[in-house]
Scaffold this active site. Structure first.
Site, PDB file in Angstrom:
ATOM      1  N   ASP A  23     106.496  84.807  21.646  1.00  0.00           N
ATOM      2  CA  ASP A  23     107.077  86.298  22.088  1.00  0.00           C
ATOM      3  C   ASP A  23     107.720  85.887  23.533  1.00  0.00           C
ATOM      4  OD1 ASP A  23     107.229  88.924  22.623  1.00  0.00           O
ATOM      5  OD2 ASP A  23     105.135  89.305  22.859  1.00  0.00           O
ATOM      6  N   MET A  24     109.064  86.482  23.519  1.00  0.00           N
ATOM      7  CA  MET A  24     109.742  86.210  24.991  1.00  0.00           C
ATOM      8  C   MET A  24     109.203  87.202  26.099  1.00  0.00           C
ATOM      9  SD  MET A  24     111.778  83.999  24.147  1.00  0.00           S
ATOM     10  CE  MET A  24     113.065  83.987  25.591  1.00  0.00           C
ATOM     11  N   ASP A  71     112.921  89.430  20.005  1.00  0.00           N
ATOM     12  CA  ASP A  71     112.267  88.656  20.960  1.00  0.00           C
ATOM     13  C   ASP A  71     111.114  87.758  20.329  1.00  0.00           C
ATOM     14  OD1 ASP A  71     110.786  91.029  21.364  1.00  0.00           O
ATOM     15  OD2 ASP A  71     110.555  90.394  23.581  1.00  0.00           O
ATOM     16  N   GLU A  72     110.573  88.250  19.249  1.00  0.00           N
ATOM     17  CA  GLU A  72     109.587  87.449  18.706  1.00  0.00           C
ATOM     18  C   GLU A  72     109.555  86.815  17.343  1.00  0.00           C
ATOM     19  OE1 GLU A  72     106.202  90.311  18.157  1.00  0.00           O
ATOM     20  OE2 GLU A  72     106.800  91.357  19.823  1.00  0.00           O
TER      21      GLU A  72
HETATM   22 MG   LIG Z   1     108.338  90.300  24.124  1.00  0.00          MG
END
Ligand SMILES: [Mg+2]
Length: 363
Positions: A28-29, A125-126
Site C-alpha cells: 500500500d503506497m 495505490d494498493e
Molecule cells: Mg495507500
C-alpha cells in the site's frame, strides 16, 4: 519494536520462517496522491499538503488526500475543503492531478509484475501479490520491492506479509507509513485479539456501532461468538464473513489481471444551481474527462451513467447502454445528452457526475 533494517518484529521472531499455506504480500503506497504531489513539488516537503477539488479551499469540494503533516491537524480524506482550511489554514492546497497518479501507479504495478503475474490491484495505490510459488522468501521479495519503490519512484510503501489477503491487508496497515509487518500463521489469534473491531477489514462505522451495541469491542471478543449468532444479527453472508475474518480465515484467491470496471468523476458546484447552461457545461467537461481516461488507459466503454445530487442530498443516477463499446467523445457526449433530457433539473443541483462502465480493453 523496530529493528535497524526496518522489519517490525512484533509478530516475527525468526526471519527464516516458513509460512504454512500461501504467502501473500499486500503493498500500500503511503499517502499516495499527496506523495506524488510532493515529488512534483519537492519544495513542499515537510509542509502540510492537502489535495482536493481544484485546489481552492474557499470553494466546494472534498479532500482527496493529505500529507502526514496535514493529517496531524485532523485532516482526513472526504472532509470538505472548507473545513480542512479552517483546521489548517497554513496548509498548501493543490488540485487533483489524476494523470500524474495514474502514471506513478503504472510504474508501481510494473515493478510488482517483475516478481509474479499473480497480482491483484486494489485501487490505484494498493495491490496483493501471491508469491507462494515464486521460489523466494516472501520477506525478501517484499523488502526488495519496498527498496525499489523508494529508489526508482522516490515514494514509500507499507507492506504486509501473511498467509492470506485479509491478514496481509491488515498487516500493511499496522505500521504505516513505511511499514514492514509480517503475521505468521501461529500468531494470528494473538495479533488480532486485542485490536478494536473497526480494524477488521470490512467493518465500517455502521458495523462498529452495531457491534458496540452488542457489547463487542475487540476482534478477540468477536471471535468468541458463534456463527449462528452473527448470521442472525448481520445476515447470512456478512455474519459468516465476520465469523471467519475475526478468526483470520480468508480463503479468497489473488485474482490477477484486474481490470478497472469503470471510470467516473463528479463535481460539486460552488453553489447549488438551477443554471442549465452551467450544468450542461460541467457535464460536457466530465464526459470529455471520461473519454480522455478511456483513451489514455486504452479502454472502451459500453454504458454511460449520470449522477445528480440535489440540494436536499437526494441523489439519482440514470444510465444508458450504447449499441457498441466506444472511447469516442462524440458517442459519449451524445449518450450523456440523451440522459440529460430525462433528468429533472427544476430543483437546485448540488453535484453532477459522469461514469463510463462496461469496459473492454482495446483502442
Ligand atoms: Mg495507500
Amino acid at each position: 519494536m523496530r529493528s535497524s533494517n526496518g522489519v517490525d518484529f512484533t509478530f516475527l521472531t525468526c526471519l527464516n520462517i516458513c509460512m504454512l499455506g500461501r504467502s501473500i504480500i499486500h503493498i500500500d503506497m503511503d499517502a499516495f496522491f499527496a506523495s506524488v504531489e510532493l515529488k512534483k513539488h519537492p519544495e513542499l516537503k515537510g509542509k502540510p499538503v492537502i489535495v482536493g477539488g481544484n485546489g481552492d479551499p474557499t470553494k466546494r469540494g472534498v479532500v482527496s488526500a493529505a500529507s502526514y503533516e496535514a493529517r496531524k491537524f485532523g485532516i482526513r480524506s472526504g472532509m470538505p475543503l472548507r473545513t480542512a482550511y479552517k483546521k489548517c489554514p497554513q496548509a498548501i492546497f493543490l488540485p487533483v492531478d489524476f494523470e500524474a497518479y495514474e502514471n506513478e501507479s503504472e510504474k508501481f504495478m510494473s515493478i510488482l509484475r517483475e516478481y509474479t503475474a499473480l497480482i491483484e490491484s486494489f485501487g490505484i495505490d494498493e495491490a496483493f501479490m501471491d508469491v507462494t510459488e515464486c521460489g523466494k522468501n516472501a520477506l525478501d521479495i517484499a523488502r526488495e520491492i519496498k527498496k525499489r519503490i523508494r529508489e526508482e519512484l522516490g515514494l514509500t510503501a507499507s507492506v504486509g506479509i501473511a498467509p492470506n489477503k485479509l491478514l496481509a491487508k491488515m498487516a500493511s496497515d499496522m505500521n504505516k507509513p513505511d511499514g514492514f509487518t509480517a503475521i505468521r500463521e501461529r500468531d494470528i489469534a494473538k495479533t488480532l485479539s486485542p485490536l478494536p473491531v473497526r480494524k477488521l477489514w470490512g467493518v465500517g462505522e455502521k458495523t462498529e456501532k452495531r457491534l458496540h451495541g452488542l457489547g463487542i469491542r475487540t476482534i478477540g471478543e468477536l471471535a468468541k461468538l458463534p456463527a449462528e449468532y452473527l448470521e442472525r444479527n448481520f445476515g447470512k453472508s456478512f455474519g459468516r464473513m465476520l465469523y471467519e475474518y475475526s478468526r483470520g480465515i480468508d480463503e479468497s484467491p489473488v485474482v490477477p489481471f484486474y481490470e478497472p470496471s469503470s471510470f467516473s468523476r463528479e463535481i460539486t458546484f460552488q453553489q447549488d444551481t438551477r443554471d442549465l447552461y452551467l450544468i450542461k457545461e460541467t457535464l460536457f467537461e466530465l464526459a470529455k474527462d471520461a473519454a480522455d481516461r478511456l483513451k489514455y488507459n486504452a479502454y472502451k466503454a459500453k454504458t454511460v451513467t449520470m449522477k445528480v445530487r440535489y440540494r436536499d442530498f437526494h441523489t439519482i443516477t440514470r444510465a444508458k447502454t450504447m449499441d457498441e463499446s466506444t472511447d469516442s467523445f462524440n458517442d459519449i457526449w451524445t449518450t450523456a445528452q440523451e440522459i440529460f433530457h430525462r433528468i429533472d433539473f427544476s430543483k437546485e443541483v448540488r453535484l453532477v457526475g459522469v461514469k463510463v462502465s462496461g469496459l473492454v480493453k482495446g483502442r
